[in-house]
Write an enzyme that holds these catalytic residues in place. Sequence first.
Site, PDB file in Angstrom:
ATOM      1  N   GLU A  79      22.273 -58.908 -28.826  1.00 32.63           N
ATOM      2  CA  GLU A  79      22.072 -60.301 -28.427  1.00 32.63           C
ATOM      3  C   GLU A  79      20.600 -60.681 -28.462  1.00 32.63           C
ATOM      4  O   GLU A  79      19.715 -59.821 -28.429  1.00 32.63           O
ATOM      5  CB  GLU A  79      22.654 -60.541 -27.033  1.00 32.63           C
ATOM      6  CG  GLU A  79      22.058 -59.683 -25.956  1.00 32.63           C
ATOM      7  CD  GLU A  79      22.778 -59.887 -24.621  1.00 32.63           C
ATOM      8  OE1 GLU A  79      23.893 -59.350 -24.477  1.00 32.63           O
ATOM      9  OE2 GLU A  79      22.233 -60.564 -23.751  1.00 32.63           O
ATOM     10  N   CYS A  92      13.571 -63.980 -27.472  1.00 34.44           N
ATOM     11  CA  CYS A  92      13.675 -62.668 -26.841  1.00 34.44           C
ATOM     12  C   CYS A  92      14.547 -61.795 -27.751  1.00 34.44           C
ATOM     13  O   CYS A  92      15.675 -62.163 -28.062  1.00 34.44           O
ATOM     14  CB  CYS A  92      14.311 -62.848 -25.469  1.00 34.44           C
ATOM     15  SG  CYS A  92      14.679 -61.301 -24.643  1.00 34.44           S
ATOM     16  N   CYS A  99      21.078 -48.895 -24.381  1.00 35.54           N
ATOM     17  CA  CYS A  99      19.807 -48.368 -23.868  1.00 35.54           C
ATOM     18  C   CYS A  99      20.113 -47.096 -23.091  1.00 35.54           C
ATOM     19  O   CYS A  99      21.190 -46.958 -22.516  1.00 35.54           O
ATOM     20  CB  CYS A  99      19.168 -49.401 -22.939  1.00 35.54           C
ATOM     21  SG  CYS A  99      17.579 -48.900 -22.246  1.00 35.54           S
ATOM     22  N   CYS A 103      18.483 -47.998 -15.887  1.00 37.64           N
ATOM     23  CA  CYS A 103      18.064 -48.792 -14.723  1.00 37.64           C
ATOM     24  C   CYS A 103      19.293 -49.369 -14.021  1.00 37.64           C
ATOM     25  O   CYS A 103      20.192 -49.897 -14.668  1.00 37.64           O
ATOM     26  CB  CYS A 103      17.118 -49.917 -15.151  1.00 37.64           C
ATOM     27  SG  CYS A 103      15.628 -49.306 -15.941  1.00 37.64           S
ATOM     28  N   CYS A 106      20.573 -53.177 -14.538  1.00 37.80           N
ATOM     29  CA  CYS A 106      20.575 -53.732 -15.893  1.00 37.80           C
ATOM     30  C   CYS A 106      21.910 -53.519 -16.610  1.00 37.80           C
ATOM     31  O   CYS A 106      22.497 -52.438 -16.542  1.00 37.80           O
ATOM     32  CB  CYS A 106      19.444 -53.095 -16.682  1.00 37.80           C
ATOM     33  SG  CYS A 106      19.315 -53.718 -18.355  1.00 37.80           S
ATOM     34  N   CYS A 326      19.461 -59.748 -19.730  1.00 36.04           N
ATOM     35  CA  CYS A 326      19.477 -58.577 -20.586  1.00 36.04           C
ATOM     36  C   CYS A 326      20.814 -57.835 -20.688  1.00 36.04           C
ATOM     37  O   CYS A 326      21.215 -57.135 -19.771  1.00 36.04           O
ATOM     38  CB  CYS A 326      18.414 -57.644 -19.979  1.00 36.04           C
ATOM     39  SG  CYS A 326      17.919 -56.332 -21.015  1.00 36.04           S
TER      40      CYS A 326
HETATM   41  N1  SAH Z   1      13.460 -51.876 -21.500  1.00 35.39           N
HETATM   42  C1  SAH Z   1      12.446 -52.849 -21.381  1.00 35.39           C
HETATM   43  C2  SAH Z   1      12.811 -54.209 -21.918  1.00 35.39           C
HETATM   44  C3  SAH Z   1      14.179 -54.731 -21.670  1.00 35.39           C
HETATM   45  S1  SAH Z   1      14.528 -55.354 -20.057  1.00 35.39           S
HETATM   46  C4  SAH Z   1      11.982 -52.924 -19.948  1.00 35.39           C
HETATM   47  O1  SAH Z   1      12.485 -52.195 -19.116  1.00 35.39           O
HETATM   48  O2  SAH Z   1      11.058 -53.659 -19.678  1.00 35.39           O
HETATM   49  C5  SAH Z   1      13.541 -56.789 -19.903  1.00 35.39           C
HETATM   50  C6  SAH Z   1      13.264 -57.158 -18.447  1.00 35.39           C
HETATM   51  O3  SAH Z   1      14.448 -57.666 -17.805  1.00 35.39           O
HETATM   52  C7  SAH Z   1      12.800 -55.994 -17.617  1.00 35.39           C
HETATM   53  O4  SAH Z   1      11.766 -56.372 -16.756  1.00 35.39           O
HETATM   54  C8  SAH Z   1      14.050 -55.644 -16.848  1.00 35.39           C
HETATM   55  O5  SAH Z   1      13.746 -54.883 -15.734  1.00 35.39           O
HETATM   56  C9  SAH Z   1      14.617 -57.009 -16.563  1.00 35.39           C
HETATM   57  N2  SAH Z   1      16.017 -57.041 -16.214  1.00 35.39           N
HETATM   58  C10 SAH Z   1      17.030 -56.339 -16.751  1.00 35.39           C
HETATM   59  N3  SAH Z   1      18.188 -56.647 -16.157  1.00 35.39           N
HETATM   60  C11 SAH Z   1      17.906 -57.577 -15.219  1.00 35.39           C
HETATM   61  C12 SAH Z   1      18.689 -58.291 -14.278  1.00 35.39           C
HETATM   62  N4  SAH Z   1      19.993 -58.077 -14.189  1.00 35.39           N
HETATM   63  N5  SAH Z   1      18.063 -59.185 -13.483  1.00 35.39           N
HETATM   64  C13 SAH Z   1      16.739 -59.388 -13.583  1.00 35.39           C
HETATM   65  N6  SAH Z   1      15.951 -58.757 -14.443  1.00 35.39           N
HETATM   66  C14 SAH Z   1      16.521 -57.838 -15.256  1.00 35.39           C
END
Ligand code: SAH
Length: 338
Positions: A79, A92, A99, A103, A106, A326
């Site tokens: 996406e 974006c 991935c 985390c 996420c 994301c």
């Molecule tokens: N892997 C990279 C880039 C992808 S995530 C990273 O970790 O930075 C991009 C951003 O979105 C990151 O700051 C991540 O922590 C945040 N993110 C992911 N899922 C989220 C969610 N459900 N709510 C808020 N921020 C989120």
Amino acid sequence: MSELENLILSSGEKKFRAKQLYDGLMRGKSISEINISPSLRTALLNEYEDEPLKIIKTLSSADGTEKYLMRLADGNIIESVFMRYDYGNTQCVSTQVGCRMGCKFCASTLGGLVRNLTAGEILAEVLAVNALHGGGTGAKRAVTNIVLMGSGEPLDNYCNVVKFLRNVSAEGGLNVSPRNISLSTCGLVNKIYELAEEGLPVNLTISLHQTTDERRARTMPIAKKYSIAEILKACAHYFEKTGRRYIFEYSLISGENCDREHADGLIALLKGKPCHVNLIRLNEVEERGLKTVTEKQAYTFLGYLENGGLSATLRKSMGNDIAGACGQLRAGFLRGED
Ligand code: SAH
């Protein structure tokens, strides 16, 4: 471009054909749509996918944001998001299918890593969206800013991501300046040092989300490998090498990281450093069970940081009416929702 030139020359074609082909590709055309000799077309189609990527679904928000589901030639789904701001249009992009960083908040990481995207596939995300919005190359581009904040960990797909950055910023192509590109990482410290040496001054963004290693390790497994102190050292090195201020992303999760003590922790870590803090209210992911904060709580936290002398903003959430953060669109698609 030089890669294309070599390919064209080695297949006995004239050099100007490379430019013809390159221009067509940069305008988002597929190989079969470009006006080249049939023999060259056949040779290229033997070697490359005609259409590396296709937009299969577009969701449009009232604020002008668009989210796309894209299908790759092998059937995998990724996406991407297009957002309109006063200063230009930001896309974006995803850098991996899935991935493996794990985390806890996420959606991208729910099914683990499927595969890395190639440099060409990441570029194809931008070319497709640029063409969709009537953009051309150089000054005529519709995509003016890029953030590597879609699915995937960019520094876990280092070579393809660096090649993409070179291609998307190349003169003669889209020519998006590295200064208008932000790369977001959960903190792969060794790769931050490598990136500092590439001569590509992109904005470095770190997903921090907690203020101690112990707490961070509970939400972000990568924290068991690299400490916050090591991240800060790598950021300082990046600043020294590139002159770019760095940014910390901090997603506010109810009961986890948004009380006064956490604000004080951030201030202690970051005060006086050439950095900025971007707060985001967590986008709730069904499978994760974590809760977001109210707007009022988010502004209170922002106030703590500002009073403590940090440069910080609460990121305006775009396109909330069409899907979450994301990986959520893809996760919904894989669950069979329409
Ligand atoms: N892997 C990279 C880039 C992808 S995530 C990273 O970790 O930075 C991009 C951003 O979105 C990151 O700051 C991540 O922590 C945040 N993110 C992911 N899922 C989220 C969610 N459900 N709510 C808020 N921020 C989120």
